[in-house]
Design an enzyme around this catalytic site. Structure first.
Site, PDB file in Angstrom:
ATOM      1  N   GLY A   1      13.436 -10.084 -46.233  1.00  3.06           N
ATOM      2  CA  GLY A   1      13.110  -9.696 -47.599  1.00  3.06           C
ATOM      3  C   GLY A   1      14.302  -9.044 -48.263  1.00  3.06           C
TER       4      GLY A   1
ATOM      5  CG  HIS B   1      10.670  -2.759 -46.067  1.00  3.20           C
ATOM      6  ND1 HIS B   1      11.097  -1.892 -45.082  1.00  3.20           N
ATOM      7  CD2 HIS B   1      11.797  -3.102 -46.753  1.00  3.20           C
ATOM      8  CE1 HIS B   1      12.405  -1.730 -45.177  1.00  3.20           C
ATOM      9  NE2 HIS B   1      12.852  -2.452 -46.181  1.00  3.20           N
ATOM     10  CD  GLU B   2      12.085  -6.349 -48.982  1.00  2.17           C
ATOM     11  OE1 GLU B   2      12.860  -5.944 -49.872  1.00  2.17           O
ATOM     12  OE2 GLU B   2      12.376  -6.331 -47.773  1.00  2.17           O
TER      13      GLU B   2
ATOM     14  CD  GLN C   1      17.159  -4.260 -50.086  1.00  5.84           C
ATOM     15  OE1 GLN C   1      16.298  -5.105 -50.232  1.00  5.84           O
ATOM     16  NE2 GLN C   1      17.614  -3.899 -48.893  1.00  5.84           N
TER      17      GLN C   1
ATOM     18  CB  CYS D   1      16.161  -1.311 -44.589  1.00  2.55           C
ATOM     19  SG  CYS D   1      16.457  -1.520 -46.347  1.00  2.55           S
ATOM     20  CG  LEU D   2      18.817  -7.012 -45.103  1.00  9.62           C
ATOM     21  CD1 LEU D   2      18.873  -8.208 -46.052  1.00  9.62           C
ATOM     22  CD2 LEU D   2      19.440  -7.371 -43.755  1.00  9.62           C
TER      23      LEU D   2
ATOM     24  CG  HIS E   1      13.803  -1.858 -51.113  1.00 11.35           C
ATOM     25  ND1 HIS E   1      14.821  -0.962 -50.877  1.00 11.35           N
ATOM     26  CD2 HIS E   1      13.658  -2.564 -49.957  1.00 11.35           C
ATOM     27  CE1 HIS E   1      15.266  -1.116 -49.643  1.00 11.35           C
ATOM     28  NE2 HIS E   1      14.577  -2.074 -49.051  1.00 11.35           N
TER      29      HIS E   1
HETATM   30 CO    CO Z   1      14.734  -2.760 -47.104  1.00 12.20          CO
END
Ligand code: CO
Length: 197
Positions: free
Chosen positions: A45, A147-148, A50, A105-106, A151
């Site tokens: 995701g 999770h997304e 991000q 998380c990226l 963000h």
């Molecule tokens: Co994340």
């Protein structure tokens, strides 16, 4: 085109996000870049903040989870096809049991932690054609979407860890903020220096 992923500590990850209107220029090409950026980093995701944009937009492709041997065949089939663009999403209902899952998380490389969330959600959103949808989700699809969604609400999974775990991770998070980490995808750090590949 792969875009740099904004790292933990960058103010954009905490900023209030705006809804996207139907006239937003080149939305399709922006979403294409998000897919490319997400796949390049082996993510499931990616949310607009991000990549430095304070917009209510995220993409999810949960298909890598289909390899999880603990899932039933039906769950594997479902998760294999779970690929969506979420525009102006809104979680209407959180429901079901509290479930723990080890998240990453990226924007926060090399850190994982156990996060408790409700198993189920009801989410509304628009797709790329600005068609309205409502989806009821459980399990891993619900997990990734929550999770997304966090963000675009300015929240990170590390906010939801226990105080003890957060204390343990404090210095590691500081190193990420400073850009003192090795990542195999391009990142943008709060200190403004780019990760050279
Ligand atoms: Co994340």
């Amino acid at each position: 085109m792969t875009l740099p992923i904004y790292a933990y500590g960058h103010p954009i990850l905490r900023q209030k996000t705006e809804e996207i209107d139907t006239n937003y220029p080149d939305l399709k090409s922006l979403v294409d870049k998000m897919w490319e950026t997400m796949y390049n980093a082996n993510g499931v995701g990616l949310a607009a903040p991000q990549i430095g944009l304070a917009l209510r937009l995220f993409v999810v492709d949960a298909s890598p989870f289909a390899a999880d041997p603990e899932l039933s065949e039906e769950e594997q089939q479902q998760i294999k096809q779970f690929k969506h663009v979420f525009i102006n999403p809104s979680i209407k209902v959180f429901q079901g049991d509290q479930v723990d899952f080890n998240e990453g998380c990226l924007s926060i490389p090399d850190i994982r932690g156990e996060v408790t969330r409700e198993d189920g959600i009801l989410i509304s959103y628009y797709d790329l054609d600005f068609k309205y949808h409502e989806l009821e989700l459980t399990g891993l699809a619900s997990r990734v979407v929550q999770h997304e969604y966090d963000h675009i609400e300015g929240k990170l999974f590390t906010d939801k860890l226990s105080p003890f775990k957060r204390k343990i991770l404090k210095s590691k998070l500081l190193q990420i903020e400073k850009g003192n980490i090795t990542v195999d995808y391009p990142m943008e750090f709060p200190s403004k220096q780019k990760n050279k590949l």
